[in-house]
Design a protein around this motif. Structure first.
Motif, short mmCIF file in Angstrom:
data_model
loop_
_atom_site.label_atom_id
_atom_site.label_comp_id
_atom_site.label_asym_id
_atom_site.label_seq_id
_atom_site.Cartn_x
_atom_site.Cartn_y
_atom_site.Cartn_z
N TYR A 168 49.89 213.62 68.19
CA TYR A 168 50.74 213.52 67.00
C TYR A 168 51.66 214.74 66.87
N LEU A 169 51.11 215.93 67.06
CA LEU A 169 51.89 217.16 66.88
C LEU A 169 52.97 217.30 67.96
N ARG A 170 52.63 217.00 69.21
CA ARG A 170 53.63 217.08 70.28
C ARG A 170 54.77 216.10 70.04
N THR A 171 54.41 214.85 69.67
CA THR A 171 55.43 213.83 69.45
C THR A 171 56.34 214.20 68.29
N THR A 172 55.75 214.75 67.23
CA THR A 172 56.55 215.17 66.08
C THR A 172 57.56 216.25 66.48
N TRP A 173 57.11 217.23 67.25
CA TRP A 173 58.01 218.32 67.66
C TRP A 173 59.11 217.80 68.59
N GLU A 174 58.78 216.87 69.48
CA GLU A 174 59.79 216.29 70.37
C GLU A 174 60.84 215.54 69.57
N ASN A 175 60.42 214.82 68.52
CA ASN A 175 61.38 214.10 67.68
C ASN A 175 62.30 215.07 66.93
N ALA B 131 51.53 220.63 60.60
CA ALA B 131 50.10 220.45 60.36
C ALA B 131 49.62 219.07 60.77
N GLY B 132 48.47 219.04 61.43
CA GLY B 132 47.77 217.81 61.72
C GLY B 132 46.47 217.79 60.95
N ARG B 133 45.60 216.85 61.25
CA ARG B 133 44.33 216.76 60.54
C ARG B 133 43.44 217.95 60.85
#
Length: 487
Positions: free
Chosen positions: A186-193, A115-117
């Motif tokens: 934010y969501l793409r970076t989180t999934w890549e991590n 989830a993002g904002r």
């Protein structure tokens, strides 16, 4: 609107205050021991598959093994047998749906979401979403033209080779393209991590932990209107800088470390506001006041003129009090984080134009609320019904517990009522037992009443049962607590 965010962090809890126009508008509190694991993503290992229950026990590294049903793996219809999807020793990505409770382990799903904002990302792996670009829209956006418009906006902002799915939340309607792009970054970076962590760790391992309160505030609350984000912990200030640098670099320049002699929350008397927000009565500047009562099913707010007297007539007094109350109510809902059904009893107004003005003022002030609200018209009884989305526990539920004396009633029985209960209880016990004497052990106020005003009734009861009755004051007893000792 210019706003500041204050973040007070200790090892025990994190407190966040949103300041607008120099006053506290919202408060959020998260205590370390109460933080759950819902939303966490693990690289897990299948421990046991139960075909008869179409479920499986999964090891994620917690005290108890977690649980997953076949419906938590796939929503296809008809559903395949779980033994065809999972086998013992298998590694898989899972997310926590429900926290462990009592003897039950956590409930898991392989259908991941981050989830993002304004957006929710559905990664392509482990979900029913196709690997092609997919955009869904919240059901709360119910007008077809609005749904198509927001989908078109998202499609223009997404990369051509985008995989997985995006669910548009209702708040996205009011978000700018820049805010939506920040969310997608934010969501793409989180999934890549998460994917990188999965390559380097063995099951069972925690890959992603749901954000802390301070991080969620940066993600969900801070925005273009935020002028400053003050943090009073040097260690956590560095952590938040790292988080902002990775996910939302637009906020880096707004983060500052508070080093003043005065405590951060003292700058805006936040603790005093917290104490006020835990009381039933809210005084208005005009002399009127609100009475706020929170129950399990709803919250009621009663508006009173109090000591306020209008300059011209009663209608003018009522109207001005209701206008001021509308502003105060919108702020109190945010400050106390009251959700669900809310009933407001404004002071009766004769003119329809006055009612409309008060409703407009209430809705105008609610526009600043981060939680979704819906306000009805005045009912035939002069009441305003509204709803506010529950985003977390209310301030009172987090910081308070039911009174040990009144058990949440807000009232206790009088000492006289307790005296009469004791006298009736002695009569009942006299009919069942045959002791040598009765000894009343009760709170000092109750014993004092027996020695003074109720002395005659106590003596009459002693004569009636033919047994001596002695008294013993116990300072540790609450007023409603007593004991009758037989000897």
């Amino acid at each position: 609107m210019n706003e500041e965010i204050l973040i007070n962090i200790t090892p025990q809890e994190t407190r966040v205050a949103l300041i607008q126009q120099g006053a506290v508008q919202e408060l959020q509190i998260e205590r370390t021991r109460q933080r759950g694991i819902v939303g966490n993503i693990y690289l897990a290992k299948v421990v046991r598959v139960l075909p008869g229950m179409q479920s499986a026990f999964i090891e994620v590294g917690l005290e108890r093994t977690a649980f997953m049903h076949v419906a938590d793996i796939t929503q296809s219809n008809p559903q395949p047998q779980i033994e065809k999807l999972l086998f013992e020793g298998q590694s898989l990505l899972v997310q926590v749906l429900k926290d462990p409770l009592g003897t039950k382990g956590a409930r898991l799903t392989t259908q991941l979401s981050i989830a993002g904002r304004n957006l929710v990302y559905l990664p392509p792996a482990g979900t029913d979403v196709a690997t092609e670009k997919y955009i869904g829209v919240s059901q709360r956006i119910d007008k077809p033209e609005e749904r198509e418009a927001i989908k078109a906006r998202l499609a223009s902002l997404m990369a051509e080779d985008e995989k997985g799915g995006i669910i548009v939340r209702t708040s996205a309607q009011d978000a700018s393209d820049t805010e939506l792009q920040h969310d997608m970054h934010y969501l793409r970076t989180t999934w890549e991590n998460i994917r990188d962590a999965m390559k380097s760790k063995a099951a069972p391992s925690l890959l992603y932990q749901d954000l802390s309160l301070a991080e969620r505030v940066l993600r969900d609350v801070a925005g273009e209107d935020t002028s400053q984000i003050r943090v009073d912990s040097a260690e956590n200030f560095e952590k938040l800088k790292g988080f902002a640098n990775l996910y939302m670099p637009n906020l880096l320049s707004k983060l500052t470390l508070h080093r003043g002699e005065r405590a951060l929350f003292d700058l805006f008397d936040v603790d005093a506001e917290i104490n006020k927000a835990l009381g039933r009565r809210v005084d208005l500047k005009s002399g009127g006041y609100l009475m706020i009562d929170q129950t399990e099913s709803m919250t009621t707010i009663d508006v009173n003129t109090g000591s306020y007297v209008g300059a011209r007539n009663l209608d003018d007094t009522v109207f001005k009090t209701n206008l001021e109350a509308a502003q105060a109510i919108a702020r109190q809902l945010r400050l106390r984080n009251l959700g669900g059904i809310i009933i407001i009893d404004f002071i009766d107004m004769i003119g329809r134009d006055h009612q409309e003005s008060v409703l407009y003022e209430l809705k105008r002030n609610l526009e600043r609320d981060h939680a979704r609200t819906s306000v009805s018209e005045f009912s035939a009884l002069g009441l305003v019904e509204m709803t506010r989305k529950r985003t977390r526990e209310s301030l009172a539920h987090i910081t308070c517990e039911p009174c040990a004396t009144c058990q949440g009633k807000g009232e206790i029985k009088t000492a006289q009522t307790i005296c009469y209960e004791i006298l009736r209880e002695i009569v009942r016990e006299h009919r069942q037992f045959n002791p040598r004497e009765f000894r009343i052990v009760a709170a000092p106020d109750v014993i004092d009443l027996f020695l003074e005003e109720e002395n005659q009734f106590l003596a009459q009861l002693g004569d009636f049962i033919g047994k001596p009755i002695t008294l013993q004051a116990e300072g540790s007893f609450r007023q409603e607590q007593y004991d009758i000792v037989l000897s």
